[in-house]
Write a protein that holds these residues in place. Structure first.
Motif, PDB file in Angstrom:
ATOM      1  N   VAL A 263       6.707  35.829  18.148  1.00 43.01           N
ATOM      2  CA  VAL A 263       7.320  36.916  18.916  1.00 43.01           C
ATOM      3  C   VAL A 263       8.652  36.441  19.485  1.00 43.01           C
ATOM      4  N   ARG A 264       8.644  35.253  20.070  1.00 43.05           N
ATOM      5  CA  ARG A 264       9.864  34.748  20.695  1.00 43.05           C
ATOM      6  C   ARG A 264      10.946  34.454  19.656  1.00 43.05           C
ATOM      7  N   PHE A 265      10.509  33.920  18.522  1.00 38.60           N
ATOM      8  CA  PHE A 265      11.474  33.609  17.463  1.00 38.60           C
ATOM      9  C   PHE A 265      12.135  34.902  16.963  1.00 38.60           C
ATOM     10  N   LYS A 266      11.310  35.937  16.772  1.00 41.39           N
ATOM     11  CA  LYS A 266      11.860  37.193  16.253  1.00 41.39           C
ATOM     12  C   LYS A 266      12.740  37.900  17.291  1.00 41.39           C
ATOM     13  N   LYS A 267      12.350  37.776  18.554  1.00 40.91           N
ATOM     14  CA  LYS A 267      13.190  38.386  19.597  1.00 40.91           C
ATOM     15  C   LYS A 267      14.564  37.710  19.617  1.00 40.91           C
ATOM     16  N   LYS A 268      14.522  36.416  19.487  1.00 39.83           N
ATOM     17  CA  LYS A 268      15.784  35.671  19.474  1.00 39.83           C
ATOM     18  C   LYS A 268      16.646  36.119  18.287  1.00 39.83           C
ATOM     19  N   MET A 269      15.970  36.335  17.138  1.00 34.89           N
ATOM     20  CA  MET A 269      16.731  36.783  15.958  1.00 34.89           C
ATOM     21  C   MET A 269      17.398  38.127  16.204  1.00 34.89           C
ATOM     22  N   VAL A 270      16.673  39.016  16.891  1.00 33.08           N
ATOM     23  CA  VAL A 270      17.264  40.330  17.200  1.00 33.08           C
ATOM     24  C   VAL A 270      18.517  40.134  18.045  1.00 33.08           C
ATOM     25  N   MET A 271      18.412  39.298  19.078  1.00 40.62           N
ATOM     26  CA  MET A 271      19.566  39.096  19.961  1.00 40.62           C
ATOM     27  C   MET A 271      20.730  38.460  19.208  1.00 40.62           C
ATOM     28  N   GLU A 272      20.397  37.551  18.296  1.00 40.50           N
ATOM     29  CA  GLU A 272      21.479  36.908  17.534  1.00 40.50           C
ATOM     30  C   GLU A 272      22.146  37.883  16.562  1.00 40.50           C
ATOM     31  N   SER A 273      21.396  38.916  16.184  1.00 42.03           N
ATOM     32  CA  SER A 273      21.969  39.887  15.237  1.00 42.03           C
ATOM     33  C   SER A 273      22.689  41.041  15.932  1.00 42.03           C
ATOM     34  N   LEU A 274      22.603  41.075  17.263  1.00 43.69           N
ATOM     35  CA  LEU A 274      23.326  42.151  17.966  1.00 43.69           C
ATOM     36  C   LEU A 274      24.819  41.968  17.758  1.00 43.69           C
ATOM     37  N   GLU A 275      25.461  43.013  17.305  1.00 46.66           N
ATOM     38  CA  GLU A 275      26.911  42.896  17.103  1.00 46.66           C
ATOM     39  C   GLU A 275      27.576  42.636  18.437  1.00 46.66           C
ATOM     40  N   PRO A 276      28.332  41.551  18.557  1.00 43.43           N
ATOM     41  CA  PRO A 276      28.954  41.259  19.855  1.00 43.43           C
ATOM     42  C   PRO A 276      30.004  42.309  20.207  1.00 43.43           C
ATOM     43  N   LEU A 277      30.157  42.471  21.495  1.00 45.10           N
ATOM     44  CA  LEU A 277      31.118  43.457  21.977  1.00 45.10           C
ATOM     45  C   LEU A 277      32.321  42.710  22.534  1.00 45.10           C
ATOM     46  N   GLU A 278      33.492  42.969  21.992  1.00 50.01           N
ATOM     47  CA  GLU A 278      34.698  42.352  22.559  1.00 50.01           C
ATOM     48  C   GLU A 278      35.091  43.155  23.797  1.00 50.01           C
ATOM     49  N   LYS A 279      35.786  42.480  24.713  1.00 47.42           N
ATOM     50  CA  LYS A 279      36.142  43.161  25.956  1.00 47.42           C
ATOM     51  C   LYS A 279      36.947  44.446  25.701  1.00 47.42           C
ATOM     52  N   GLU A 280      37.815  44.388  24.690  1.00 44.90           N
ATOM     53  CA  GLU A 280      38.646  45.587  24.467  1.00 44.90           C
ATOM     54  C   GLU A 280      37.845  46.755  23.855  1.00 44.90           C
ATOM     55  N   HIS A 281      36.610  46.456  23.405  1.00 46.93           N
ATOM     56  CA  HIS A 281      35.795  47.552  22.852  1.00 46.93           C
ATOM     57  C   HIS A 281      34.758  48.070  23.841  1.00 46.93           C
ATOM     58  N   VAL A 282      34.754  47.471  25.034  1.00 47.64           N
ATOM     59  CA  VAL A 282      33.743  47.895  26.013  1.00 47.64           C
ATOM     60  C   VAL A 282      33.913  49.387  26.321  1.00 47.64           C
ATOM     61  N   ASP A 437      16.088  31.191  25.673  1.00 44.47           N
ATOM     62  CA  ASP A 437      17.002  31.625  24.594  1.00 44.47           C
ATOM     63  C   ASP A 437      17.348  33.105  24.726  1.00 44.47           C
ATOM     64  N   GLU A 438      16.327  33.904  25.054  1.00 43.43           N
ATOM     65  CA  GLU A 438      16.571  35.357  25.179  1.00 43.43           C
ATOM     66  C   GLU A 438      17.475  35.643  26.378  1.00 43.43           C
ATOM     67  N   VAL A 439      17.193  34.923  27.460  1.00 41.27           N
ATOM     68  CA  VAL A 439      17.978  35.154  28.679  1.00 41.27           C
ATOM     69  C   VAL A 439      19.433  34.763  28.430  1.00 41.27           C
ATOM     70  N   GLU A 440      19.604  33.630  27.807  1.00 41.81           N
ATOM     71  CA  GLU A 440      20.974  33.167  27.564  1.00 41.81           C
ATOM     72  C   GLU A 440      21.721  34.119  26.623  1.00 41.81           C
ATOM     73  N   LEU A 441      21.044  34.533  25.539  1.00 45.00           N
ATOM     74  CA  LEU A 441      21.708  35.433  24.589  1.00 45.00           C
ATOM     75  C   LEU A 441      22.005  36.789  25.232  1.00 45.00           C
ATOM     76  N   SER A 442      21.121  37.227  26.137  1.00 46.60           N
ATOM     77  CA  SER A 442      21.370  38.517  26.811  1.00 46.60           C
ATOM     78  C   SER A 442      22.608  38.427  27.697  1.00 46.60           C
ATOM     79  N   TRP A 443      22.697  37.339  28.458  1.00 47.88           N
ATOM     80  CA  TRP A 443      23.895  37.176  29.309  1.00 47.88           C
ATOM     81  C   TRP A 443      25.144  37.072  28.456  1.00 47.88           C
ATOM     82  N   LYS A 444      25.000  36.381  27.343  1.00 49.26           N
ATOM     83  CA  LYS A 444      26.159  36.201  26.465  1.00 49.26           C
ATOM     84  C   LYS A 444      26.652  37.560  25.958  1.00 49.26           C
ATOM     85  N   TRP A 445      25.695  38.409  25.594  1.00 50.70           N
ATOM     86  CA  TRP A 445      26.079  39.716  25.068  1.00 50.70           C
ATOM     87  C   TRP A 445      26.700  40.582  26.155  1.00 50.70           C
TER      88      TRP A 445
END
Ligand code: BG6
Length: 488
Positions: A263-282, A437-445
């Protein structure tokens, strides 16, 4: 279950009274607590054991989902509760606590398993962790675990710092980061629903799904939490944690008989696959809102900046809506829309899955009356699942008629989120806790959104209290040809 000492920091606080004691009590009634279970409540105020037990009893009578009717059962539950004064910065207090815990472990012949629960402000997390280590409380021959409430950091850097600090005392597998949305029974069911129903499994991708809408609307305003809320806003309070966790739980594809690791591995994969948002696209992907005066269920309420202790000039977000994309084989091209806010029309947390319309066919029935298939997970306050289908209208045979297949749980039978979470943590089951990993990726996004909000690089849209949020939130979906379902 193994004997446990439950060490609660913040024992006289609101969360302990509203959620933690009622959860422990209901677990006790359901015989889901260890046979030997001892609670040490900690707080700054001087309180006797008797007064502490009386206040726990009061909280059970006020907040437990089950009525407290059996006095003998209640006394037996309360007999395990002790109180100790502790100033989080006083090293001596920890030493004293250690002495009391060891004595109790000896008296009851308890295995020295210790659950440390931090139900205190985040400014105390690091000090407490350090003192648990330095006092020897953490050096036990049994297991030790840490349950920690949000907020886990204020942004990416502070979350990293906090994690590094905690990791000096606790290993990752000893840390149970609470996101109470993961404890909600319907959220815990999502995984099983998808995994054990081929009918859903077959549909769980961009082949059939047009879009996903995740909503957590609240009617309450800032209440007595102005000092906290004005610094965090909806983006930190709800979006970075609860909302992204809901997205992960919905989007994961799990193998059969999956473990918590899967479950944790797959959740992490979802977060890693989220298209990042650049500041100018917010600005084009995120709507920031703040409530004005209005009325909630017929009662007039003031606007955000007229709430007590909120500065008139506050630009804080009390609403956020966003459009996200997961760039993987399952979800490419399926927009995920998320929204959450305060002072909205109704309290409702739900996920709506809108299915694609099949190609318009030559049918004898009027195509314009057809509705999309919708699969709806009602998470709270009511729990249910419904499916919208098209049938033929018997009155007007030339038209379709939508029908709903509905399932609803009876509320008092459903365990509260905190019951599920405390139970799992006592068992050492991390499935429904947020991994680092999930927390870090969420903050990153979320970080570019935080930056854009802070620099006021995106407009702050106002909405009337009692509405469904700013019009721009509707426009976010309208651009793709969709609308939020069930706003009426
Ligand atoms: C908390 C937020 O995490 O979740 C609150 O800090 C919010 O602001 C609450 O009201 C909502 O939780 P629930 O379970 O009522 O949807």
């Amino acid at each position: 279950m193994e004997a446990t000492t439950f060490v609660l920091f913040g024992a006289t606080g609101d969360l302990a009274k509203r959620k933690i004691y009622p959860a422990l009590y209901n677990l006790f009634i359901d015989q889901k607590l260890p046979q030997s279970f001892s609670v040490f409540g900690l707080g700054r105020r001087e309180v006797s054991d008797e007064a502490f037990r009386a206040s726990v009893e009061h909280s059970l009578r006020t907040f437990s989902r089950r009525e407290v009717s059996d006095q003998e059962q209640l006394n037996s539950f309360l007999s395990g509760f002790r109180y100790s004064v502790l100033d989080v910065g006083h090293k001596e207090d920890y030493k004293k606590l250690l002495g009391m815990i060891e004595q109790r472990e000896k008296e009851l012949d308890l295995a020295p398993n210790r659950m440390f629960y931090l139900s205190v402000g985040p400014e105390f997390f690091e000090t407490i962790a350090t003192n648990i280590k330095e006092s020897g409380l953490g050096a036990t021959s049994g297991w030790k675990r840490l349950m920690i409430e949000k907020p886990f950091g204020h942004d990416l850097q502070s979350a990293r710092d906090l994690n590094e600090h905690l990791s000096k005392t606790f290993e990752e597998n000893e840390v149970f980061r609470i996101d109470h949305y993961l404890g909600k029974p319907m959220v815990q069911k999502l995984e099983v629903l998808q995994q054990s129903n081929p009918v859903l499994q077959a549909l769980w991708s961009n082949r059939y799904i047009a879009n996903v809408q995740i909503t957590a609307n609240e009617t309450v305003g800032v209440e007595e939490r102005a000092g906290y809320y004005d610094k965090v806003g909806a983006v930190r309070d709800m979006f970075q944690n609860h909302m992204l966790q809901l997205l992960m739980m919905l989007a994961i594809h799990l193998p059969k008989n999956s473990t918590s690791k899967d479950v944790r591995f797959k959740k992490k994969m979802v977060m890693e696959s989220l298209e990042p948002l650049e500041k100018e696209h917010v600005q084009s992907h995120v709507v920031r809102g703040q409530y004005d005066a209005g009325s909630i269920q017929g009662k007039p309420v003031v606007g955000y900046t007229s709430e007590p202790s909120i500065p008139q000039s506050s630009m804080n977000d009390t609403f956020i809506a966003a459009r996200l994309q997961i760039d993987d084989v399952f979800w490419r091209d399926v927009p995920f829309y998320i929204r959450t806010g305060k002072r909205l029309k109704e309290k409702s947390t739900r996920i709506v899955i809108e299915f694609k319309e099949p190609l318009k066919q030559q049918t004898k029935v009027n195509d314009d009356t057809r509705v999309p298939n919708l699969l709806v997970f009602e998470i709270s306050p009511n729990e249910g699942i419904s499916l919208q289908l098209n049938t033929r209208d018997p009155q007007h045979k030339g038209e379709f008629k939508p029908i709903q297949i509905d399932f609803h749980s009876i509320r008092s039978d459903v365990p509260e989120a905190y019951e599920n979470l405390i139970h799992d943590a006592l068992h050492g089951d991390p499935t429904f806790f947020a991994h680092w990993d999930e927390v870090e990726l969420s903050w990153k996004w979320v970080q570019p959104i935080l930056n854009a909000f802070q620099e006021n690089a995106v407009p702050l849209h106002h909405y009337s209290a009692g509405s469904y949020g700013p019009a721009e939130s509707d426009a976010l979906l309208a651009r793709d040809g969709y609308h939020w379902w069930f706003d009426s």
